[in-house]
Design a protein around this motif. Structure first.
Motif, PDB file in Angstrom:
ATOM      1  N   TYR A   1       0.827  -1.196   0.000  1.00  0.00           N
ATOM      2  CA  TYR A   1       0.000   0.000   0.000  1.00  0.00           C
ATOM      3  C   TYR A   1       0.865   1.251   0.000  1.00  0.00           C
ATOM      4  N   LYS A   2       0.395   2.284  -0.699  1.00  0.00           N
ATOM      5  CA  LYS A   2       0.914   3.635  -0.496  1.00  0.00           C
ATOM      6  C   LYS A   2       0.184   4.222   0.697  1.00  0.00           C
ATOM      7  N   VAL A   3       0.857   5.087   1.448  1.00  0.00           N
ATOM      8  CA  VAL A   3       0.304   5.649   2.677  1.00  0.00           C
ATOM      9  C   VAL A   3      -0.016   7.122   2.455  1.00  0.00           C
ATOM     10  N   GLN A   4      -1.279   7.457   2.616  1.00  0.00           N
ATOM     11  CA  GLN A   4      -1.711   8.861   2.555  1.00  0.00           C
ATOM     12  C   GLN A   4      -2.030   9.336   3.964  1.00  0.00           C
ATOM     13  N   PHE A   5      -1.617  10.543   4.294  1.00  0.00           N
ATOM     14  CA  PHE A   5      -1.980  11.178   5.560  1.00  0.00           C
ATOM     15  C   PHE A   5      -3.074  12.201   5.243  1.00  0.00           C
ATOM     16  N   PRO A   6      -4.355  11.828   5.409  1.00  0.00           N
ATOM     17  CA  PRO A   6      -5.446  12.675   4.910  1.00  0.00           C
ATOM     18  C   PRO A   6      -5.872  13.781   5.851  1.00  0.00           C
ATOM     19  N   GLY A   7      -5.446  13.732   7.099  1.00  0.00           N
ATOM     20  CA  GLY A   7      -5.914  14.665   8.117  1.00  0.00           C
ATOM     21  C   GLY A   7      -5.989  13.916   9.434  1.00  0.00           C
ATOM     22  N   PRO A   8      -6.494  14.523  10.493  1.00  0.00           N
ATOM     23  CA  PRO A   8      -6.339  13.913  11.814  1.00  0.00           C
ATOM     24  C   PRO A   8      -7.390  12.896  12.221  1.00  0.00           C
ATOM     25  N   THR A   9      -8.481  12.725  11.483  1.00  0.00           N
ATOM     26  CA  THR A   9      -9.582  11.914  11.989  1.00  0.00           C
ATOM     27  C   THR A   9      -9.957  10.778  11.042  1.00  0.00           C
ATOM     28  N   GLY A  10     -10.742   9.849  11.564  1.00  0.00           N
ATOM     29  CA  GLY A  10     -11.263   8.778  10.739  1.00  0.00           C
ATOM     30  C   GLY A  10     -12.143   9.291   9.618  1.00  0.00           C
ATOM     31  N   ALA A  11     -12.938  10.315   9.904  1.00  0.00           N
ATOM     32  CA  ALA A  11     -13.781  10.897   8.859  1.00  0.00           C
ATOM     33  C   ALA A  11     -12.936  11.463   7.726  1.00  0.00           C
ATOM     34  N   ASN A  12     -11.781  12.056   8.047  1.00  0.00           N
ATOM     35  CA  ASN A  12     -10.877  12.542   7.002  1.00  0.00           C
ATOM     36  C   ASN A  12     -10.425  11.398   6.099  1.00  0.00           C
ATOM     37  N   SER A  13     -10.121  10.256   6.713  1.00  0.00           N
ATOM     38  CA  SER A  13      -9.683   9.112   5.931  1.00  0.00           C
ATOM     39  C   SER A  13     -10.806   8.594   5.040  1.00  0.00           C
ATOM     40  N   VAL A  14     -12.017   8.511   5.581  1.00  0.00           N
ATOM     41  CA  VAL A  14     -13.159   8.050   4.795  1.00  0.00           C
ATOM     42  C   VAL A  14     -13.439   9.002   3.637  1.00  0.00           C
ATOM     43  N   GLU A  15     -13.405  10.304   3.908  1.00  0.00           N
ATOM     44  CA  GLU A  15     -13.653  11.284   2.836  1.00  0.00           C
ATOM     45  C   GLU A  15     -12.632  11.119   1.711  1.00  0.00           C
ATOM     46  N   SER A  16     -11.378  10.941   2.066  1.00  0.00           N
ATOM     47  CA  SER A  16     -10.352  10.790   1.036  1.00  0.00           C
ATOM     48  C   SER A  16     -10.559   9.506   0.242  1.00  0.00           C
ATOM     49  N   ALA A  17     -10.962   8.431   0.919  1.00  0.00           N
ATOM     50  CA  ALA A  17     -11.195   7.163   0.236  1.00  0.00           C
ATOM     51  C   ALA A  17     -12.343   7.272  -0.763  1.00  0.00           C
ATOM     52  N   LEU A  18     -13.427   7.924  -0.353  1.00  0.00           N
ATOM     53  CA  LEU A  18     -14.577   8.083  -1.255  1.00  0.00           C
ATOM     54  C   LEU A  18     -14.210   8.953  -2.455  1.00  0.00           C
ATOM     55  N   LYS A  19     -13.510  10.049  -2.204  1.00  0.00           N
ATOM     56  CA  LYS A  19     -13.101  10.933  -3.300  1.00  0.00           C
ATOM     57  C   LYS A  19     -12.185  10.212  -4.286  1.00  0.00           C
ATOM     58  N   LEU A  20     -11.240   9.454  -3.749  1.00  0.00           N
ATOM     59  CA  LEU A  20     -10.291   8.769  -4.620  1.00  0.00           C
ATOM     60  C   LEU A  20     -10.988   7.685  -5.444  1.00  0.00           C
ATOM     61  N   ALA A  21     -11.896   6.945  -4.823  1.00  0.00           N
ATOM     62  CA  ALA A  21     -12.619   5.908  -5.566  1.00  0.00           C
ATOM     63  C   ALA A  21     -13.393   6.511  -6.732  1.00  0.00           C
ATOM     64  N   ARG A  22     -13.995   7.653  -6.505  1.00  0.00           N
ATOM     65  CA  ARG A  22     -14.741   8.314  -7.586  1.00  0.00           C
ATOM     66  C   ARG A  22     -13.799   8.823  -8.673  1.00  0.00           C
ATOM     67  N   LYS A  23     -12.654   9.313  -8.271  1.00  0.00           N
ATOM     68  CA  LYS A  23     -11.676   9.795  -9.248  1.00  0.00           C
ATOM     69  C   LYS A  23     -11.155   8.640 -10.106  1.00  0.00           C
ATOM     70  N   ILE A  24     -10.848   7.512  -9.480  1.00  0.00           N
ATOM     71  CA  ILE A  24     -10.287   6.371 -10.188  1.00  0.00           C
ATOM     72  C   ILE A  24     -11.271   5.816 -11.221  1.00  0.00           C
ATOM     73  N   THR A  25     -12.523   5.652 -10.786  1.00  0.00           N
ATOM     74  CA  THR A  25     -13.504   4.959 -11.617  1.00  0.00           C
ATOM     75  C   THR A  25     -14.321   5.872 -12.518  1.00  0.00           C
ATOM     76  N   GLY A  26     -14.380   7.149 -12.184  1.00  0.00           N
ATOM     77  CA  GLY A  26     -15.251   8.057 -12.923  1.00  0.00           C
ATOM     78  C   GLY A  26     -16.721   7.865 -12.606  1.00  0.00           C
ATOM     79  N   ARG A  27     -17.019   7.095 -11.543  1.00  0.00           N
ATOM     80  CA  ARG A  27     -18.408   6.862 -11.129  1.00  0.00           C
ATOM     81  C   ARG A  27     -18.687   7.620  -9.828  1.00  0.00           C
ATOM     82  N   GLU A  28     -19.958   7.828  -9.520  1.00  0.00           N
ATOM     83  CA  GLU A  28     -20.323   8.625  -8.348  1.00  0.00           C
ATOM     84  C   GLU A  28     -20.847   7.801  -7.181  1.00  0.00           C
ATOM     85  N   SER A  29     -21.567   6.727  -7.461  1.00  0.00           N
ATOM     86  CA  SER A  29     -22.300   6.012  -6.424  1.00  0.00           C
ATOM     87  C   SER A  29     -21.375   5.148  -5.568  1.00  0.00           C
ATOM     88  N   ILE A  30     -21.723   5.038  -4.283  1.00  0.00           N
ATOM     89  CA  ILE A  30     -21.019   4.180  -3.335  1.00  0.00           C
ATOM     90  C   ILE A  30     -22.032   3.218  -2.713  1.00  0.00           C
TER      91      ILE A  30
END
Length: 420
Positions: free
Chosen positions: A100-129
Motif C-alpha cells: 500500500y501507499k500511505v496517505q496522511f489525509p488529516g487527523p480523523t477517521g472521517a478525514n480518511s473516509v472522505e479521502s477514500a470516497l473521493k479517490l474511488a470516484r476519481k479512479i472509476t469516474g463513477r459517483e455512487s457508493i
C-alpha cells in the motif's frame, strides 16, 4: 462543572452520562478531581487501544519535545514521518505481504473516509457508493452519506446522495443468500442501479451495535467487488490496530482491500492521526488534490512508531487480545443465561464486545448502573440497545475480571423487577 454547562455547546454527549471532572489517567483507569478511580471499558471510543499514557510511548514523545522536534509539518518531509513510514512498512505491511501507499489525509477517521470516497470516484469516474445497513463512517457530509443512523444523518441538514445501502451480514437472519439482491442488480442492465465506484464496509460494525461480519461474508463481498470491477474500501478506523486481534480486522478473512481507512489508535497515544492505505495502482491523486492543515502531526508519528515497535514486533498482543476477548464472551454468555425475563445477546469479536438487550432502554440503564460502580461504558446500535465493551487491549487480566464483575452486577441490578 458549571463552566462546562455555561459555555460548552449543547452538542456535548459523553459527559452527560459521566457527570464528573476527570483529572488524570493511567493504563485502564481514569481518576476524577475528587480522587475516585474509574475502570475504562470505553478506551476513547477505540482511540486508546494501549490505554492511557502508556509509559513506553510517553518517553519517546517527551524526548522529541525536549529536543525541539518538528511538531506541525503539513506534508513536509520530517525525521519523525520518515521513521514512522519505515517502521510501518517493516512491522505491519511487509510481514503481511501487503503493498500500500500511505496517505496522511488529516487527523480523523472521517478525514480518511472522505479521502477514500473521493479517490474511488476519481479512479472509476463513477459517483455512487455501496454502503451497508447500520454502518457508521463519520460525521462529515461524505462520511454521513454512507452512514445508516437516521439521527446522525439528519444532522446534515441537506439530502445525502450518491450512496446506496445494502443489507449487512445476517440482516435477514440467514433466510436470504448473501448478496442476492446486490449481485442481481449489478448484472441487470434494467435495474436502475447507478453503477458504483466502490463498496465501503466495516468488518465489525462498532457504532451500529457490535455486529461482526462472518469470514465467508467478507470473502464473498471481496469476490463480488472483483467480479464487478468495484473498489473495496474497508473502514478499519475503530476495529483496526488490533481491536479484533490481528492488526487489521480484515486479516481473518484473508482479503486485500483496495483502500483501507485507519485512525483512532494508530497514533498509539490518543493523538489525532489518520492513514488512508491505497494499492499503488490506485494512487492517482494530483499534488494537493486532497489535503489538510493537520495531516502532519509529528508527535503522533513519534508515538505511533513507538507503539508499533513495542506492541507489534511479535504476536503477543494479538494472542492476548483474542484470549481476553474469549474470556469476555464467556462472561457475557453466562450472564445472558441468567436472565429469564429479558433476552440478552452477546456479540462481537476480539475485544470489541457487546451485550444486546431485547428491551433497548435497559442497555443505557445498565451502563448508568456500571458508572455508579466505577466503570465507564457506552451504548451502541440503532436503538442504543447494546452495552458496548471496549477496554484497552493492554488491560490486565485482573482488571478485566473486575470490570466484567461490575457489568454482571449492573445488569442484574437493572433487571430486578423488570417484567418480560
Amino acid at each position: 462543572m458549571t463552566v462546562f454547562e455555561d459555555l460548552e455547546s449543547e452538542v456535548r454527549s459523553y459527559c452527560r452520562s459521566w457527570p464528573v471532572v476527570f483529572d488524570t489517567a493511567q493504563g485502564a483507569r481514569l481518576n476524577d478531581v475528587d480522587g475516585r478511580s474509574y475502570l475504562d471499558f470505553f478506551a476513547g471510543a477505540g482511540a486508546l487501544n494501549y490505554g492511557h499514557n502508556p509509559p513506553k510511548l510517553k518517553g519517546p514523545m517527551l524526548e522529541y519535545l525536549a529536543k525541539d522536534g518538528i511538531t506541525h509539518g503539513l506534508d513536509m518531509y520530517t525525521v519523525a514521518k520518515g521513521e514512522f513510514l519505515h517502521t510501518f512498512e517493516e512491522i505491519v505491511l511487509r510481514p503481511r505481504d501487503l503493498d500500500y501507499k500511505v496517505q496522511f489525509p488529516g487527523p480523523t477517521g472521517a478525514n480518511s473516509v472522505e479521502s477514500a470516497l473521493k479517490l474511488a470516484r476519481k479512479i472509476t469516474g463513477r459517483e455512487s457508493i455501496i454502503n451497508f445497513t447500520h454502518a457508521f463512517h463519520g460525521m462529515t457530509l461524505g462520511a454521513l452519506s454512507v452512514t445508516g443512523n437516521s439521527m446522525k444523518r439528519g444532522g446534515a441538514g441537506i439530502p445525502l446522495v450518491h450512496a446506496t445501502p445494502m443489507p449487512f451480514d445476517n440482516y435477514f437472519d440467514g433466510t436470504v443468500p448473501d448478496f442476492l439482491w446486490l449481485d442481481r442488480l449489478l448484472g441487470d442492465a434494467g435495474s436502475g442501479l447507478n453503477y458504483p465506484a466502490a463498496v465501503i464496509v466495516e468488518t465489525v460494525q462498532g457504532e451500529g451495535g457490535i455486529n461482526p461480519a462472518r469470514v465467508e461474508w467478507l470473502q464473498g463481498l471481496a469476490d463480488l467487488c472483483h467480479r464487478h470491477d468495484i473498489l473495496l474500501i474497508v473502514d478499519d478506523v475503530q476495529m483496526g490496530v488490533g481491536r479484533t486481534g490481528p492488526f487489521f480486522s480484515f486479516e481473518i478473512a484473508g482479503i486485500r482491500p483496495d483502500i483501507v481507512c485507519l485512525s483512532k489508535s494508530i497514533s498509539g497515544y490518543g493523538l489525532p492521526m489518520a492513514l488512508t492505505l491505497i494499492k499503488p495502482e490506485y494512487d492517482q491523486w494530483g499534488p494537493g488534490e486532497h489535503n489538510g492543515t493537520f495531516r502532519g502531526n509529528n508527535l503522533a508519528f513519534v508515538t505511533a512508531t513507538a507503539a508499533l515497535r513495542e506492541f507489534w514486533s511479535d504476536d503477543v498482543m494479538e494472542r492476548s487480545t483474542i484470549a481476553k476477548g474469549e474470556r469476555t464472551e464467556a462472561a457475557l454468555t453466562e450472564l445472558a443465561a441468567e436472565s429469564s425475563v429479558v433476552e440478552l445477546t452477546p456479540k462481537g469479536r476480539g475485544l470489541a464486545r457487546g451485550l444486546a438487550f431485547s428491551q433497548p432502554e435497559l442497555a443505557a440503564k445498565s451502563c448508568a448502573a456500571a458508572f455508579g460502580r466505577g466503570l465507564l461504558m457506552e451504548t451502541s446500535g440503532p436503538s442504543d440497545e447494546v452495552m458496548k465493551i471496549m477496554p484497552p487491549l493492554t488491560i490486565t487480566d485482573a482488571e478485566l475480571e473486575e470490570g466484567l464483575a461490575i457489568v454482571r452486577d449492573s445488569v442484574l441490578a437493572t433487571l430486578e423487577g423488570v417484567s418480560a
